[in-house]
Enzyme design. Structure first.
Site, PDB file in Angstrom:
ATOM      1  CE  LYS A 128      -2.152  -1.073   3.875  1.00  0.00           C
ATOM      2  NZ  LYS A 128      -1.592  -2.413   4.143  1.00  0.00           N
TER       3      LYS A 128
ATOM      4  CG  ASN B 193      -2.722   2.520   7.634  1.00  0.00           C
ATOM      5  OD1 ASN B 193      -3.051   2.588   8.809  1.00  0.00           O
ATOM      6  ND2 ASN B 193      -1.982   1.522   7.169  1.00  0.00           N
TER       7      ASN B 193
ATOM      8  CG  HIS C  63      -4.014  -7.330  10.434  1.00  0.00           C
ATOM      9  ND1 HIS C  63      -3.138  -6.753  11.312  1.00  0.00           N
ATOM     10  CD2 HIS C  63      -3.863  -6.671   9.250  1.00  0.00           C
ATOM     11  CE1 HIS C  63      -2.484  -5.772  10.706  1.00  0.00           C
ATOM     12  NE2 HIS C  63      -2.891  -5.715   9.459  1.00  0.00           N
TER      13      HIS C  63
END
Length: 468
Positions: free
Chosen positions: A119, A142, A203
């Site tokens: 990203k 982010n 995650h």
């Protein structure tokens, strides 16, 4: 919603929480910031807030501040399923994230990027394309600067315009890195162009299943319509099927065996060439050898960014110029130093198994791999094949060291290090000319470091501190 005089509680005082507090204070809300940390643990964070107007609820019992809230704004690090938040929802209190809040104040096209890996590189490249093309753009989310900072700038410019002042529009585009945590709490967030770069196991300490994780990522497309664009990694088995439920125009990027498979609206790696048909014509961008970035996964990031660049009207020469000069991001396969014929590479941003796999696949020389940290629920057994094939010695650090050792039990060339310093010194003492010492932990950093950036910078300091 009119936020003036509304009682709003912000949960979490990291970067995004502070930015949201400043924004809401500016629009006249009655703001309370709540964090489980004590004031002594927050460093200089509180000094960034107007403490005459913004109230605080810190330490044990901080969540009692939620009781009288009209709206609760959660920072990305706060699990959206927290019991205190569920109680608030049952009382009828609206719970949104900082991304959702900020987007309600923005009036320029949003270019959003999510994915397990890549990203930050992709968002940075898009921002460089726009800058080089002379277009004003916010680059953050982010990554780096919280998007509420952009919303704050937009709000102030609107206030100045209302007062009759001559104002230049702050941004033509907003390039935003978006995490799955942020997407959990959106309602109206509406990017003009949105992408899922890839989805791999990560995650799993927060999500019940990989399906839940994919669903969170897919929410990036939720509010798009036919006038918008969705950019998908068509080689990714979890991403490509998302196109079925997308209302936006779907564009893609993929690696293609030959030019015979090229269709309009996609960007490709064909052999050594990156080409695109996004403009309606077949454009040859550059060869893979023109890139300074390491690894095939970074070619995917480049293809995604190129798609955004063309959609935003960036000239092809601008795109080529950026790609040929961009060295990559700090902590993402960053070459730190070459010493006595040994190259040291900082991939501290490799916080999951897939990132470390890609790092190993992108380096052809023998590797001294420093791995370990706080386990995020990753399947370390997936590393075994790449480690056997490419790693000369595995040096394990941190809490997850026993789990990694057990998962790659067919590999016997490993050792433990109590600290990162010890790991670097071990590698430096024994690595031979032509070897690469790679920090790519496959784990979070919070057992030994403040964050992955702290870990990477400590690694670089240790490497630069080795005697010549």
């Amino acid at each position: 919603m009119n936020y003036k005089d509304a009682n709003i509680v912000i949960m979490g005082l990291a970067r995004s929480g502070v930015a949201a507090a400043r924004l809401l204070d500016a629009v006249g809300a009655r703001v309370t910031v709540a964090d489980r940390k004590e004031p002594s643990e927050l460093g200089d964070v509180l000094s960034q807030l107007n403490q005459e107007r913004i109230r605080t609820a810190l330490g044990p019992g901080y969540d009692s501040a939620l009781d009288g809230a009209d709206v609760i704004v959660v920072s990305p690090g706060i699990p959206s399923g927290l019991e205190a938040l569920d109680r608030a929802r049952r009382r009828g209190t609206k719970v949104i994230g900082e991304l959702e809040l900020a987007s309600r104040f923005l009036n320029a096209p949003i270019l959003a990027v999510t994915g397990t890996n890549g990203k930050s590189t992709t968002v940075t490249l898009i921002g460089l394309f726009l800058k080089e093309a002379g277009k004003s753009a916010f680059v953050g989310g982010n990554l780096g600067t919280a998007i509420s900072e952009a919303a704050f700038s937009v709000y102030r410019s609107q206030q100045a315009a209302s007062a009759g002042q001559s104002v230049v529009r702050p941004y033509e585009f907003l390039v935003v890195e978006v995490s799955s945590f942020q997407l959990e709490t959106i309602e109206t967030f509406h990017p003009w162009v949105a992408s899922v770069l890839n989805v791999t196991l990560d995650h799993m300490d927060r999500y019940r299943s990989v399906g839940d994780y994919v669903a969170a990522k897919a929410r990036i497309f939720e509010n798009q319509g036919p006038e918008d664009y969705a950019v998908l990694n068509l080689d990714d088995e979890r991403v490509a099927p998302l196109r079925v439920n997308i209302k936006a125009k779907v564009l893609g990027f993929r690696r293609c065996a030959s030019a015979a498979g090229i269709v309009e609206g996609e960007t490709y790696l064909v052999g050594d060439r990156i080409v695109s048909t996004v403009t309606g014509n077949l454009e040859e961008i550059c060869s893979r050898s023109d890139l300074r970035l390491i690894g095939l996964h970074n070619v995917d990031n480049v293809m995604a960014a190129v798609t955004y660049g063309f959609l935003c009207g960036c000239p092809i020469e601008t795109i080529r110029r950026v790609l040929r000069s961009f060295p990559g991001l700090e902590h993402a396969l960053e070459v730190v130093r070459e010493r006595r014929g040994v190259r040291y590479v900082n991939d501290s941003k490799g916080t999951n198994v897939d990132a470390t796999l890609k790092a190993l696949q992108g380096i052809e020389q023998p590797v001294w791999l420093i791995a370990g940290g706080r386990d995020k629920g990753g399947d370390f057994s997936r590393l075994e094949g790449a480690i056997r094939e490419r790693v000369k010695r595995l040096i394990l650090i941190g809490e997850a060291a026993p789990r990694i050792k057990a998962a790659v039990n067919q590999f016997d060339r490993f050792c433990h290090a109590a600290t990162l310093r010890e790991a670097v010194e071990l590698a430096a003492a024994e690595a031979q000319p032509g070897d690469v010492v790679l920090l790519s932990p496959a784990c979070a950093s919070f057992d030994m470091f403040a964050d992955y950036q702290d870990r990477g910078r400590q690694f670089k300091a240790l490497v630069h501190g080795l005697p010549a």
